[in-house]
Design a protein around this motif. Sequence first.
Motif, PDB file in Angstrom:
ATOM      1  N   ALA A  43       0.863  -1.198   0.024  1.00 35.94           N
ATOM      2  CA  ALA A  43       0.079   0.092  -0.065  1.00 35.94           C
ATOM      3  C   ALA A  43       0.948   1.291   0.216  1.00 35.94           C
ATOM      4  O   ALA A  43       1.802   1.315   0.914  1.00 35.94           O
ATOM      5  N   ASN A  44       0.577   2.429  -0.894  1.00 34.14           N
ATOM      6  CA  ASN A  44       1.222   3.610  -0.860  1.00 34.14           C
ATOM      7  C   ASN A  44       0.395   4.474  -0.473  1.00 34.14           C
ATOM      8  O   ASN A  44       0.715   5.643  -0.382  1.00 34.14           O
ATOM      9  N   PHE A  45      -1.060   4.538  -0.129  1.00 34.34           N
ATOM     10  CA  PHE A  45      -1.692   5.337   0.361  1.00 34.34           C
ATOM     11  C   PHE A  45      -2.288   4.786   1.665  1.00 34.34           C
ATOM     12  O   PHE A  45      -2.864   3.517   1.881  1.00 34.34           O
ATOM     13  N   TYR A  46      -2.277   5.431   2.741  1.00 39.09           N
ATOM     14  CA  TYR A  46      -2.983   4.921   3.998  1.00 39.09           C
ATOM     15  C   TYR A  46      -3.999   6.073   4.373  1.00 39.09           C
ATOM     16  O   TYR A  46      -3.687   7.193   4.598  1.00 39.09           O
ATOM     17  N   ILE A  47      -5.345   5.435   4.626  1.00 38.05           N
ATOM     18  CA  ILE A  47      -6.309   6.425   5.136  1.00 38.05           C
ATOM     19  C   ILE A  47      -6.239   6.154   6.674  1.00 38.05           C
ATOM     20  O   ILE A  47      -6.338   5.250   7.355  1.00 38.05           O
ATOM     21  N   VAL A  48      -6.168   7.624   7.285  1.00 41.06           N
ATOM     22  CA  VAL A  48      -6.323   7.694   8.636  1.00 41.06           C
ATOM     23  C   VAL A  48      -7.283   8.554   9.273  1.00 41.06           C
ATOM     24  O   VAL A  48      -7.642   9.614   8.825  1.00 41.06           O
ATOM     25  N   GLY A  49      -7.876   7.891  10.297  1.00 36.04           N
ATOM     26  CA  GLY A  49      -9.217   8.753  10.908  1.00 36.04           C
ATOM     27  C   GLY A  49      -8.976   9.586  12.116  1.00 36.04           C
ATOM     28  O   GLY A  49      -7.722   9.781  12.456  1.00 36.04           O
TER      29      GLY A  49
END
Lengths: 467, 467
Positions: free
Chosen positions: A345-351
């Motif tokens: 993964a080269n994008f990570y969604i953080v909440g």
Amino acid sequence: MASMATRFTNTPSPFHSIQRTSYTHLGAPVKVSISTSKSKKTHLRLRVSAGLIEPDGGKLVELLVEEPLRGLKKKEALSLPRIELSSIDIQWVHVLSEGWASPLTGFMRESEFLQTLHFNSLRLPDGSVANMSVPIVLAIDDAQKHSIGDSTSVALFDSKNNPIAVLKNIEIYKHPKEERIARTWGTTAPGLPYVDQAITNAGNWLIGGDLEVIEPIKYHDGLDRFRQSPAELREEFTRRNADAVFAFQLRNPVHNGHALLMTDTRRRLLEMGYKNPILLLHPLGGYTKADDVPLSWRMKQHEKVLEDGVLDPETTVVSIFPSPMHYAGPTEVQWHAKARINAGANFYIVGRDPAGMGHPTEKRDLYDADHGKKVLSMAPGLERLNILPFRVAAYDKTQGKMAFFDPSRAQDFLFISGTKMRTLAKNKENPPEGFMCPGGWKVLVEYYDSLVPASSGRLPEPEAVLA
Amino acid sequence: MASMATRFTNTPSPFHSIQRTSYTHLGAPVKVSISTSKSKKTHLRLRVSAGLIEPDGGKLVELLVEEPLRGLKKKEALSLPRIELSSIDIQWVHVLSEGWASPLTGFMRESEFLQTLHFNSLRLPDGSVANMSVPIVLAIDDAQKHSIGDSTSVALFDSKNNPIAVLKNIEIYKHPKEERIARTWGTTAPGLPYVDQAITNAGNWLIGGDLEVIEPIKYHDGLDRFRQSPAELREEFTRRNADAVFAFQLRNPVHNGHALLMTDTRRRLLEMGYKNPILLLHPLGGYTKADDVPLSWRMKQHEKVLEDGVLDPETTVVSIFPSPMHYAGPTEVQWHAKARINAGANFYIVGRDPAGMGHPTEKRDLYDADHGKKVLSMAPGLERLNILPFRVAAYDKTQGKMAFFDPSRAQDFLFISGTKMRTLAKNKENPPEGFMCPGGWKVLVEYYDSLVPASSGRLPEPEAVLA
């Protein structure tokens, strides 16, 4: 679960080299190069790094003994001093064996442990830095230390006396529990779930070394096919011709707010010029605290979400992340992100408040809700990863569906907390229409219903079992 | 104190360029280049980086307002919302104003605070990393926050209502005390001296920003001439034609074991090929805990050590490091080392359990005695610094003097602990001959004697005073 099948194949279809550079507002220019890959004989040794972000340290460190040598390794294990592993220990063996923690080659030695505690990162021999925020350590007690004596290797066994792995070139050092807890969680308050489960009663020594895992770790709970290794996920992304992979870590049921976020992220990536962004929907499968929804129910719920068409199976890979959960907020979110780099993964969604929980003894959240994404965006060794901050979704009463929160008309929005959701499901009430797909909600209601006979107790988590 | 005079001069004698590369066992090849330096008009703005290790971030960040503008700045301060500083706050203003914490430009904003807590380092705009392990923050309470309102600047005043500095482009953020303590000290046990003194009762907010200090911080205790800034020390080292500077941080009286270590270090540096290694004997001058020997007595003791010829004044610079003490072991030793880079030191001597103390509630040392040097040797941003681990010295009964401990004849050695030393001095007994020079010992006996009238209380620490 047809829609969740990940169509794993040993023979990625060859395709031609693509080079693209895209300038985004999310960080440095993104360079994605995809070149022809070739199939090899042993699929676990296949390196599908072309086109995907490189693993930490340049290559996936897999610690599985090759098939023909397993018998010998088992024999060796039987001749060595033994350490019995807890189920959380085995989850870490699983994590290490597949290279989620690359470039670690086994349970941490003291230099790695200290760097993790103090710097949340490891300096590699070439001078570069890999993120590593959570100690991956194995505790032993005085008696075990004594029984190891001068041996330079030990064997790791499960509770049923099956040999799991050999740990070589061992180093035994003190287990500074209080310091480990304080530096990892930023508190030493009693009642931290992982601490109670895995540290408080653990031994006063840690043993590090190079791990050789005899067989792939399996749980035989019907979910093993979703437990894809980083190498397998990389193959899958390559097979799907992904030019961006965005990971979404979760340990909760998926509601339509999550779904909105994930589809919107894909839309944004397409706008940036990516042709085929793939979502890695990646529920955590290891230890979780007692009031989280167990993995098996979460997987049923995720299945319904895909079946109901809320997420597109064509551009979504659902897989299980084998790590146990620390609930260590800004420290742990780095681990969650770093492990996904290793899976491609080269994008990570953080909440909001990632890996957070309530303070165990005070009436407040343990972590500032914004610290997780701030720390993640500054973390050493994660510079290559594009961090995508969560946009807050809430139930828009005017539209009757989940939508991105618009502060200019705050009164139109309803925030449905996890506690609220649990209460509704326990009482078999329905949430507002559009909050969660009906199939997914039904699973939740069934789960809470299933707890009643056991007087609201919890179903046991699946344990790793040998075939 | 003639022998301690540092012969400061505004006009470094020019000398020619020297280039040397020396390969040592202490780390990477050491490159020392010394080139012609020129004198400039305002000595505080003079950059004597040629030949010495570069400050963190490439240049010393000094935050003193230039002489002609001080009146105006004072006027500005009088018009701004006010924050009253504690004496520890003023010590930090002192530290910041002279660039010990370069590249910090003032009290930390949240992004710097979080990086310090989690990574013990700051990422700089050019992508490089500077070490920063101890939060340098300013706490304010709800009322102060309220009184600041929308102002983008505040004025910092001392307790006598004198304006000390202006803080610009401020950022106010939450002060997560428990988390700050846990991550800095690795414990939250009650009784940590700095925590009791400066955190527990501090406000619930932190205020960061760019600092403009109106006048050099002075204490008027007869010791200000020893409080040389990093720029002044760099000038001094350049004037002395130093090709290596090795720093020795201390907060205790110097005994002959220390002296042996320092002279032996110089010998080793000469062996490596350095022509003129200079020792920076650098006692900490800020806040220390109640049972440490106060600065004024320590300075008297250090003076005797130089007078008695135990250390060579020609190759020794004695100066005061203005930082307060955290007693945060492996976390703090990084700060002690990093600050000395900014003062021009490229070698740092680290001992057993640096910046350590007893656990405040358990019968053990708070930190593992070896963790300090291990953490220091791996710390991000300190790669340029050569770490010189302490060789243990003890009293050799066969020679009647302090010598490096030889484990093969352990029975010949006597370890004289700090507690033992204190007990002897309090009882006016003499230590074994050769443990400390007689003049130095006499100072210690006098100090403990001076405590008796005040029923073993402690003499007050010097406070910064405006002239």
